[in-house]
Design a protein around this motif. Structure first.
Motif, PDB file in Angstrom:
ATOM      1  N   MET A 146      25.045   4.613-133.721  1.00 50.50           N
ATOM      2  CA  MET A 146      25.453   3.843-132.543  1.00 50.50           C
ATOM      3  C   MET A 146      26.964   3.634-132.575  1.00 50.50           C
ATOM      4  SD  MET A 146      23.876   2.923-129.966  1.00 50.50           S
ATOM      5  CE  MET A 146      24.716   2.358-128.504  1.00 50.50           C
ATOM      6  N   MET A 147      27.464   3.249-133.759  1.00 53.92           N
ATOM      7  CA  MET A 147      28.908   3.046-133.929  1.00 53.92           C
ATOM      8  C   MET A 147      29.648   4.340-133.633  1.00 53.92           C
ATOM      9  SD  MET A 147      30.071   0.227-134.357  1.00 53.92           S
ATOM     10  CE  MET A 147      31.810  -0.094-134.199  1.00 53.92           C
ATOM     11  N   LEU A 148      29.030   5.454-134.112  1.00 49.78           N
ATOM     12  CA  LEU A 148      29.668   6.751-133.940  1.00 49.78           C
ATOM     13  C   LEU A 148      29.769   7.105-132.459  1.00 49.78           C
ATOM     14  CD1 LEU A 148      30.751   9.243-135.473  1.00 49.78           C
ATOM     15  CD2 LEU A 148      28.492  10.240-135.171  1.00 49.78           C
ATOM     16  N   THR A 149      28.674   6.877-131.711  1.00 52.33           N
ATOM     17  CA  THR A 149      28.695   7.167-130.280  1.00 52.33           C
ATOM     18  C   THR A 149      29.822   6.399-129.604  1.00 52.33           C
ATOM     19  OG1 THR A 149      26.360   6.760-130.628  1.00 52.33           O
ATOM     20  CG2 THR A 149      27.009   7.664-128.498  1.00 52.33           C
ATOM     21  N   THR A 150      29.933   5.101-129.939  1.00 47.77           N
ATOM     22  CA  THR A 150      30.972   4.278-129.333  1.00 47.77           C
ATOM     23  C   THR A 150      32.355   4.837-129.645  1.00 47.77           C
ATOM     24  OG1 THR A 150      29.497   2.462-129.860  1.00 47.77           O
ATOM     25  CG2 THR A 150      31.651   1.890-129.000  1.00 47.77           C
ATOM     26  N   THR A 151      32.543   5.251-130.889  1.00 45.82           N
ATOM     27  CA  THR A 151      33.848   5.789-131.266  1.00 45.82           C
ATOM     28  C   THR A 151      34.158   7.062-130.484  1.00 45.82           C
ATOM     29  OG1 THR A 151      33.290   4.989-133.458  1.00 45.82           O
ATOM     30  CG2 THR A 151      35.276   6.319-133.264  1.00 45.82           C
ATOM     31  N   ILE A 152      33.156   7.964-130.411  1.00 48.04           N
ATOM     32  CA  ILE A 152      33.379   9.208-129.674  1.00 48.04           C
ATOM     33  C   ILE A 152      33.715   8.899-128.220  1.00 48.04           C
ATOM     34  CG2 ILE A 152      32.264  11.303-128.828  1.00 48.04           C
ATOM     35  CD1 ILE A 152      30.612  11.289-131.410  1.00 48.04           C
ATOM     36  N   LEU A 153      32.928   7.972-127.626  1.00 46.75           N
ATOM     37  CA  LEU A 153      33.177   7.614-126.223  1.00 46.75           C
ATOM     38  C   LEU A 153      34.571   7.037-126.068  1.00 46.75           C
ATOM     39  CD1 LEU A 153      29.808   6.069-125.044  1.00 46.75           C
ATOM     40  CD2 LEU A 153      30.876   8.171-124.266  1.00 46.75           C
ATOM     41  N   PHE A 154      34.971   6.202-127.034  1.00 49.63           N
ATOM     42  CA  PHE A 154      36.305   5.607-126.953  1.00 49.63           C
ATOM     43  C   PHE A 154      37.374   6.696-126.896  1.00 49.63           C
ATOM     44  CE2 PHE A 154      40.170   4.409-129.236  1.00 49.63           C
ATOM     45  CZ  PHE A 154      40.601   3.390-128.414  1.00 49.63           C
ATOM     46  N   TYR A 155      37.243   7.704-127.778  1.00 47.66           N
ATOM     47  CA  TYR A 155      38.271   8.749-127.781  1.00 47.66           C
ATOM     48  C   TYR A 155      38.225   9.579-126.516  1.00 47.66           C
ATOM     49  CZ  TYR A 155      39.828   7.611-132.407  1.00 47.66           C
ATOM     50  OH  TYR A 155      40.380   6.951-133.458  1.00 47.66           O
ATOM     51  N   VAL A 156      37.020   9.839-126.003  1.00 47.63           N
ATOM     52  CA  VAL A 156      36.918  10.614-124.756  1.00 47.63           C
ATOM     53  C   VAL A 156      37.603   9.873-123.612  1.00 47.63           C
ATOM     54  CG1 VAL A 156      35.308  11.463-123.007  1.00 47.63           C
ATOM     55  CG2 VAL A 156      34.829  11.852-125.411  1.00 47.63           C
ATOM     56  N   PHE A 157      37.235   8.584-123.457  1.00 52.12           N
ATOM     57  CA  PHE A 157      37.807   7.821-122.348  1.00 52.12           C
ATOM     58  C   PHE A 157      39.317   7.672-122.519  1.00 52.12           C
ATOM     59  CE2 PHE A 157      33.463   5.790-121.870  1.00 52.12           C
ATOM     60  CZ  PHE A 157      33.168   6.559-120.768  1.00 52.12           C
ATOM     61  N   SER A 158      39.769   7.418-123.757  1.00 53.38           N
ATOM     62  CA  SER A 158      41.205   7.240-123.982  1.00 53.38           C
ATOM     63  C   SER A 158      41.951   8.528-123.669  1.00 53.38           C
ATOM     64  CB  SER A 158      41.480   6.844-125.423  1.00 53.38           C
ATOM     65  OG  SER A 158      40.634   5.824-125.794  1.00 53.38           O
ATOM     66  N   ALA A 159      41.387   9.667-124.088  1.00 50.98           N
ATOM     67  CA  ALA A 159      42.060  10.939-123.829  1.00 50.98           C
ATOM     68  C   ALA A 159      42.201  11.169-122.333  1.00 50.98           C
ATOM     69  CB  ALA A 159      41.272  12.076-124.483  1.00 50.98           C
ATOM     70  N   ILE A 160      41.092  10.947-121.587  1.00 57.67           N
ATOM     71  CA  ILE A 160      41.170  11.152-120.138  1.00 57.67           C
ATOM     72  C   ILE A 160      42.174  10.177-119.534  1.00 57.67           C
ATOM     73  CG2 ILE A 160      39.867  11.198-117.990  1.00 57.67           C
ATOM     74  CD1 ILE A 160      37.401  11.814-119.586  1.00 57.67           C
ATOM     75  N   LEU A 161      42.162   8.939-120.041  1.00 62.44           N
ATOM     76  CA  LEU A 161      43.080   7.918-119.527  1.00 62.44           C
ATOM     77  C   LEU A 161      44.527   8.367-119.709  1.00 62.44           C
ATOM     78  CD1 LEU A 161      43.827   5.103-118.516  1.00 62.44           C
ATOM     79  CD2 LEU A 161      43.460   4.247-120.804  1.00 62.44           C
ATOM     80  N   LEU A 162      44.856   8.822-120.910  1.00 62.44           N
ATOM     81  CA  LEU A 162      46.248   9.194-121.173  1.00 62.44           C
ATOM     82  C   LEU A 162      46.658  10.410-120.343  1.00 62.44           C
ATOM     83  CD1 LEU A 162      46.489   8.601-125.000  1.00 62.44           C
ATOM     84  CD2 LEU A 162      47.442   7.244-123.146  1.00 62.44           C
ATOM     85  N   VAL A 163      45.751  11.417-120.297  1.00 67.64           N
ATOM     86  CA  VAL A 163      46.097  12.627-119.537  1.00 67.64           C
ATOM     87  C   VAL A 163      46.285  12.287-118.069  1.00 67.64           C
ATOM     88  CG1 VAL A 163      45.213  14.843-118.752  1.00 67.64           C
ATOM     89  CG2 VAL A 163      45.006  14.206-121.145  1.00 67.64           C
ATOM     90  N   SER A 164      45.366  11.488-117.509  1.00 66.53           N
ATOM     91  CA  SER A 164      45.498  11.189-116.085  1.00 66.53           C
ATOM     92  C   SER A 164      46.712  10.308-115.827  1.00 66.53           C
ATOM     93  CB  SER A 164      44.223  10.555-115.528  1.00 66.53           C
ATOM     94  OG  SER A 164      43.859   9.460-116.303  1.00 66.53           O
ATOM     95  N   ALA A 165      47.047   9.409-116.764  1.00 72.21           N
ATOM     96  CA  ALA A 165      48.251   8.589-116.586  1.00 72.21           C
ATOM     97  C   ALA A 165      49.494   9.468-116.584  1.00 72.21           C
ATOM     98  CB  ALA A 165      48.338   7.547-117.695  1.00 72.21           C
ATOM     99  N   LEU A 166      49.477  10.503-117.444  1.00 76.91           N
ATOM    100  CA  LEU A 166      50.625  11.428-117.462  1.00 76.91           C
ATOM    101  C   LEU A 166      50.697  12.203-116.152  1.00 76.91           C
ATOM    102  CD1 LEU A 166      52.781  12.281-119.513  1.00 76.91           C
ATOM    103  CD2 LEU A 166      51.357  14.255-120.026  1.00 76.91           C
ATOM    104  N   LEU A 167      49.525  12.600-115.660  1.00 77.21           N
ATOM    105  CA  LEU A 167      49.507  13.380-114.431  1.00 77.21           C
ATOM    106  C   LEU A 167      49.944  12.549-113.221  1.00 77.21           C
ATOM    107  CD1 LEU A 167      46.300  15.462-115.020  1.00 77.21           C
ATOM    108  CD2 LEU A 167      48.598  16.351-114.688  1.00 77.21           C
ATOM    109  N   VAL A 168      49.768  11.226-113.312  1.00 77.86           N
ATOM    110  CA  VAL A 168      50.213  10.377-112.202  1.00 77.86           C
ATOM    111  C   VAL A 168      51.693  10.603-111.941  1.00 77.86           C
ATOM    112  CG1 VAL A 168      50.598   8.001-111.471  1.00 77.86           C
ATOM    113  CG2 VAL A 168      48.484   8.614-112.601  1.00 77.86           C
ATOM    114  N   ILE A 169      52.480  10.705-113.025  1.00 80.23           N
ATOM    115  CA  ILE A 169      53.920  10.826-112.821  1.00 80.23           C
ATOM    116  C   ILE A 169      54.377  12.270-112.741  1.00 80.23           C
ATOM    117  CG2 ILE A 169      54.632   8.582-113.701  1.00 80.23           C
ATOM    118  CD1 ILE A 169      55.069   9.902-116.390  1.00 80.23           C
ATOM    119  N   THR A 170      53.536  13.238-113.144  1.00 78.83           N
ATOM    120  CA  THR A 170      54.000  14.622-113.073  1.00 78.83           C
ATOM    121  C   THR A 170      53.419  15.393-111.899  1.00 78.83           C
ATOM    122  OG1 THR A 170      52.261  15.208-114.612  1.00 78.83           O
ATOM    123  CG2 THR A 170      54.443  14.839-115.541  1.00 78.83           C
ATOM    124  N   ALA A 171      52.343  14.884-111.292  1.00 79.52           N
ATOM    125  CA  ALA A 171      51.735  15.638-110.191  1.00 79.52           C
ATOM    126  C   ALA A 171      52.740  15.829-109.062  1.00 79.52           C
ATOM    127  CB  ALA A 171      50.494  14.915-109.694  1.00 79.52           C
TER     128      ALA A 171
END
Lengths: 199, 341
Positions: free
Chosen positions: A1-26
């Motif tokens: 269960m802990m592992l799932t949460t960790t994986i989800l955290f990294y997935v969401f964080s990665a998408i968050l960072l990439v999309s935040a970068l794309l906000v200013i570069t699009a």
């Protein structure tokens, strides 16, 4: 269960960072706005992973559901010329860099002194923890005055924004609905007894 | 059986099963709601409605679905291809997502979450992105006008809707939809929230009609002014997804109004013949009645003018809801509290 949460955290964080970068570069401002929506979404998902469902849902409700709709509304209406926007890039670069450096330094100072990161990790979230109620009880008892003052400041900001943008245009023809509703028959209709000549 | 429930793969599979149990009847409901709409409006206008395909037109929705499946999907040459194709999906997905929190019985929901009320309010507001993006990506003036209208309308009515839900929150003291229904138990129909929160009930349902872009608030489509508004460039399944989303949202608004204001699964009288009927039947009956009201409104009222819609949202509904929140707040500080809670 802990592992799932960790994986989800990294997935969401990665998408968050990439999309935040794309906000200013699009290149297209509409794309920027849509990437910002995606960033908000993933931030909300991170809140949910922390068990802060109230914050996560309010983020979606307020920012995604209302603020970004208006943003898109405006961005789509404006005919934004990107070439013209990019003209001043080099000219404003030094100023931008200076502001960025100050910002980074301030954040470093805050993280250096504040105990962020040294706070012990919160224990497991108890089942059925109702953080909406907890937040409400704190806001309306312990932090009542700061909360009310913040509300008044927001109200002032709303009124100021309206006052700044309000244009009185006496020449436009709009209906006074109150007058329309209050109208009575005898003001509009006059019965005339027409008596023509006898044939 | 015990091992099965404890297995690690079981919770996601069980969630999937629950989703299928809810969504298949929902999509069937959507299909037959389109038939019901054409029939009801037909009878109101002294026509028969569709009656050729199957017994009394019972197979008409299936014929419509097949027709839409086989239609060519057209993409305008100047459209933004990716967003044009993504828009129907963005309209459809939130319309399905909201059903995660809808309770069908005491604690019976795909996810009986604590913040259910906030969840449905947050997710229901996302459907407008499909509409806005469709209007913009079509690169067509009519579609764009429709999208702008939809955006302005949604923002106006969502505030009134949110305030109406604040009233429910004040009485029920919980955001959990299942517990909100349970808080309305007690007597019969007079202990449901529609009575103490009557202005909220009206404002919520009318805002719901406006949020789903249904007549008389369907200016986003407004076929007499802007052809078909935001979906004018769509054909085949793209159009079908918008259609599905709109009708699924209608059913959702009806069932949520039932849950919040009409006592959910409780019978109108707490006496023998009424209590024999299962709660789910009561829930669906009330929902069906509200859906009928949707159709009835559409057949009765002419389309609102755009500025009238804005006036109704901002200058009538929002003040009414704010005033009634104060009334409820004061009532909760008086001996009335014992009756209201």
């Amino acid at each position: 269960m802990m592992l799932t949460t960790t994986i989800l955290f990294y997935v969401f964080s990665a998408i968050l960072l990439v999309s935040a970068l794309l906000v200013i570069t699009a290149r297209n401002p509409v794309y920027s706005a849509l990437y910002l929506v995606l960033a908000f979404f993933n931030a909300a998902a991170l809140f949910l992973l922390l068990g802060a469902e109230f914050l996560g849902l309010i983020l979606i409700l307020v920012y995604v559901g209302a603020v970004m709709v208006l943003f898109l509304f405006v961005v789509m209406m404006l005919d934004i010329n990107l070439e013209r926007l990019k003209e001043g890039f080099l000219r404003y670069l030094p100023l931008g860099l200076a502001i960025a450096i100050v910002g980074v330094l301030e954040m470093v100072a805050v993280f250096w002194t504040a105990p962020i990161g040294r706070v012990p990790a919160p224990g497991p979230i108890p089942a059925n923890a109702d953080n909406t109620r907890a937040l409400g009880e704190l806001l309306y008892t312990h932090y009542l005055y700061p909360f009310e003052i913040a509300a008044v400041i927001l109200l002032v900001a709303i009124i100021a924004a309206i006052a700044l943008t309000l244009r009185r245009r006496p020449d436009t023809k709009s209906q006074a609905v109150g007058k329309q509703v209050a109208v009575a028959v005898r003001e509009r209709l006059r019965m005339v007894d027409l008596r023509g000549p006898k044939p | 059986m015990h091992d099965l429930v404890n297995a690690a793969w079981w919770p996601p599979v069980w969630a999937l099963i629950k989703i299928i149990i809810v969504l298949i009847p929902l999509l069937l409901g959507v299909a037959y709601l389109t038939l019901a709409e054409r029939k009801v409006i037909g009878y109101i206008q002294i026509r028969l409605g569709p009656n050729r395909v199957g017994f009394r037109g019972m197979l008409q929705p299936i014929a419509d679905a097949l027709k839409l499946l086989f239609k060519e999907v057209l993409i305008p040459s100047t459209a933004n291809r990716f967003l044009f194709l993504a828009a129907p999906v963005l309209a459809f997905v939130p319309a399905m997502l909201v059903w995660a929190a809808v309770p069908f019985g005491p604690g019976v929901a795909i996810s009986n979450m604590n913040a259910g009320l906030l969840y449905v309010l947050a997710i229901a507001g996302l459907g407008v992105y499909g509409i806005i993006i469709a209007g913009w990506a079509s690169n067509s003036k009519y579609a764009f006008l429709g999208a702008m209208r939809a955006a302005a309308q949604l923002v106006a009515y969502e505030i009134a809707m949110g305030f109406a839900l604040v009233g429910v929150l004040m009485l029920a003291q919980t955001l959990n939809l299942s517990k909100i229904v349970e808080a309305q138990a007690g007597g019969g129909f007079w202990s449901w929230y529609w009575l103490p929160l009557f202005p909220f009930f009206l404002v919520y349902f009318i805002s719901g009609v406006a949020e789903t872009n249904r007549a008389p608030f369907d200016v986003a489509e407004g076929e007499s002014e802007i052809v078909a508004g935001f979906h004018v460039e769509y054909s085949g399944m793209g159009f079908a997804l918008f259609f599905l989303a709109e009708y699924a949202n209608m059913i959702f608004i009806s069932i949520l109004t039932t849950v919040l204001f009409l006592g959910g699964w409780y019978p109108p009288f707490n006496v023998a013949p009424f209590t024999w009927v299962p709660g789910l039947i009561w829930l669906l009956l009330k929902t069906a009645f509200l859906l009928y009201v949707f159709l009835w409104i559409r057949a009765t009222f002419p389309r609102y003018r755009y500025d009238q819609i804005m006036r109704l949202g901002w200058k009538v509904f929002i003040p009414i809801t704010i005033a009634w929140i104060v009334v409820v707040g004061i009532a909760l500080e008086t001996p009335l509290r014992a009756i209201l809670r």
